[in-house]
Design an enzyme around this catalytic site. Structure first.
Site, mmCIF file in Angstrom:
data_model
loop_
_atom_site.group_PDB
_atom_site.id
_atom_site.type_symbol
_atom_site.label_atom_id
_atom_site.label_comp_id
_atom_site.label_asym_id
_atom_site.label_seq_id
_atom_site.Cartn_x
_atom_site.Cartn_y
_atom_site.Cartn_z
ATOM 1 N N ARG A 89 0.669 -1.161 0.046
ATOM 2 C CA ARG A 89 0.177 -0.152 -0.015
ATOM 3 C C ARG A 89 0.951 1.254 0.111
ATOM 4 O O ARG A 89 1.748 1.401 0.711
ATOM 5 C CB ARG A 89 -0.909 0.046 1.241
ATOM 6 C CG ARG A 89 -1.633 1.269 1.396
ATOM 7 C CD ARG A 89 -2.264 1.421 2.894
ATOM 8 N NE ARG A 89 -2.984 2.734 2.826
ATOM 9 C CZ ARG A 89 -3.237 3.479 3.918
ATOM 10 N NH1 ARG A 89 -2.629 3.112 5.014
ATOM 11 N NH2 ARG A 89 -3.874 4.613 3.876
ATOM 12 N N HIS A 178 -7.285 6.555 0.634
ATOM 13 C CA HIS A 178 -8.351 5.627 0.895
ATOM 14 C C HIS A 178 -8.839 5.018 -0.267
ATOM 15 O O HIS A 178 -10.006 4.332 -0.146
ATOM 16 C CB HIS A 178 -9.503 5.965 2.175
ATOM 17 C CG HIS A 178 -8.766 6.276 3.323
ATOM 18 N ND1 HIS A 178 -9.252 7.121 4.304
ATOM 19 C CD2 HIS A 178 -7.931 5.836 4.178
ATOM 20 C CE1 HIS A 178 -8.663 7.474 5.364
ATOM 21 N NE2 HIS A 178 -7.595 6.420 5.307
ATOM 22 N N ARG A 239 -6.234 14.115 13.591
ATOM 23 C CA ARG A 239 -6.133 15.045 12.529
ATOM 24 C C ARG A 239 -7.414 16.268 12.795
ATOM 25 O O ARG A 239 -8.276 15.661 12.983
ATOM 26 C CB ARG A 239 -6.117 14.625 11.121
ATOM 27 C CG ARG A 239 -4.878 13.680 10.832
ATOM 28 C CD ARG A 239 -5.007 13.143 9.378
ATOM 29 N NE ARG A 239 -4.077 12.153 9.116
ATOM 30 C CZ ARG A 239 -4.302 11.125 8.589
ATOM 31 N NH1 ARG A 239 -5.535 10.622 7.971
ATOM 32 N NH2 ARG A 239 -3.443 9.983 8.445
#
Length: 397
Positions: A89, A178, A239
């Site tokens: 990933r 994502h 975040r």
């Protein structure tokens, strides 16, 4: 038959999942945590067992060697040659990588160059790739990009309202993240609804420590909440999500310790969101426990979190001009019935309705009422499976 391993490397962690392909059978999975410390933890799960050990792991290369040795130690494999492919990933592919690619030195250098778009992720992703190449230099290595699914965004969605030169000369635009998760759960939602993905309009909500939402029309991402970096969008675990950009120079000028923009961005990434507002935790389970004990800051953090999610979902109803389904996924989205209930009830005008008997921990599939105009679906994400499938596809070329 061959075995493929899917890798998700973080700055101090390395998650992995080993598949028998093409059957897509999970043989084992695990995580190495606290890389770089003397009390790192490696966990391997297989055949209903979970084996953990605490030891010093100085870097990702040591972590990779450990997990490979554990595969042999637990007789999951007998020889490294059984692993014929590894998929990694990678968060940011920029405008360079619109699909998964075989990794060579040029690709790896470009991944590292794109670290400015995902400073918390790309360096770690690259470290994981280099670690595997060092130990298994001849293995087929594939990079799977979080941003790839969002390369279908129209220009009206990916451009920022800045002077044209900032895009043309500096590539400042929305990239999203994502994407692998949004792609997977949208395909699964189409299967659950028993309708062609090309005929559906879907809103996917990937809600974990990181949070992003996507508007998907005909199987393609047409808008998404993360932006130039994964800092944008709704409030997240640590975040901030979207804020007024003028806050950054204000904090630099007035707050000791925030001496430049980089320090502020670090605070926005690591010290904000649920953690910052609650002052307690970035874990939703701990937050809701504190809420039950009457902690007002915990309640505020929860309410703000739900509020920002609700606003983005509302935006995407507008982008799509209506939707067939709202899909919840990732750690919080899949497991937090309280949050799902709050969001859906406060969006009932759009035709959303939730069935309390179905909206329970551990349940997946359609959780809306039978007469809801817009279906609500819980789909456990499986980014690792998408990675393994992409490895197999590229191996065959």
């Amino acid at each position: 038959m061959s075995k493929t391993i899917a890798i998700n490397a973080g700055s101090s962690s390395l998650k992995w999942q080993l598949y028998q392909m093409p059957e897509e059978t999970v043989l084992a999975k695990g995580i190495v945590e606290r890389i770089g410390l003397d009390d790192a933890i490696s966990t391997v799960k297989f055949n209903g067992r979970a084996e953990s050990q605490t030891l010093s792991i100085k870097d990702h290369t040591v972590a990779v060697k450990l997990l490979l040795d554990d595969l042999k130690r637990f007789e999951i494999i007998t020889d490294f040659s059984e692993i014929t492919g590894v998929g990694h990933r990678v968060v940011a592919g920029g405008e360079v990588f619109k699909n998964s690619v075989l990794v060579d030195e040029a690709v790896l250098a470009k991944i590292e160059e794109l670290s400015s778009l995902a400073p918390l992720h790309n360096p770690a992703n690259a470290a994981g790739i280099r670690a595997f190449k060092e130990i298994l230099p001849d293995i087929v290595s594939v990079a799977v990009f979080d941003t790839a699914f969002h390369t279908s965004l129209p220009e009206v969605a990916y451009r920022y309202p800045l002077a044209d030169k900032y895009y043309t000369d500096y590539q400042v635009r929305k990239y999203g993240a994502h994407g692998t998760s949004h792609y997977y759960v949208s395909q699964e939602a189409a299967r659950i609804l028993n309708k062609p993905i090309e005929e559906l309009k879907l809103i996917t909500a990937h809600i974990g420590n990181g949070v992003s939402l996507s508007a998907i029309a005909g199987g393609k991402s047409v808008d998404t909440s993360m932006g130039f970096t994964p800092l944008a969008g709704p409030m997240m675990g640590t975040r901030s999500g979207d804020i007024d950009p003028a806050i950054i120079p204000y904090l630099v000028e007035h707050v000791p310790g925030l001496e430049d923009a980089a320090a502020v961005v670090n605070a926005l990434n690591k010290e904000s969101g649920i953690l910052g507002v609650s002052g307690l935790t970035n874990d939703m389970r701990d937050l809701e426990a504190a809420m039950k004990d009457g902690n007002p800051k915990a309640q505020l953090a929860f309410d703000m979190f739900a509020d920002r999610l609700k606003k983005y979902i509302g935006q995407y109803f507008a982008v799509l001009n209506g939707a067939d389904a709202l899909i919840f996924t990732a750690g919080i989205g899949e497991n937090d019935a309280l949050l799902r209930e709050k969001i859906v009830k406060e969006l009932s005008w759009f035709g959303l309705d939730i069935d309390p008997a179905k909206n329970v921990f551990g349940n997946s599939g359609i959780i809306s009422t039978a007469d809801a105009k817009v279906k609500v679906i819980v789909v456990p994400t499986d980014e690792e499976l998408v990675i393994a499938r992409d490895v197999e596809a590229l191996k065959a070329q």
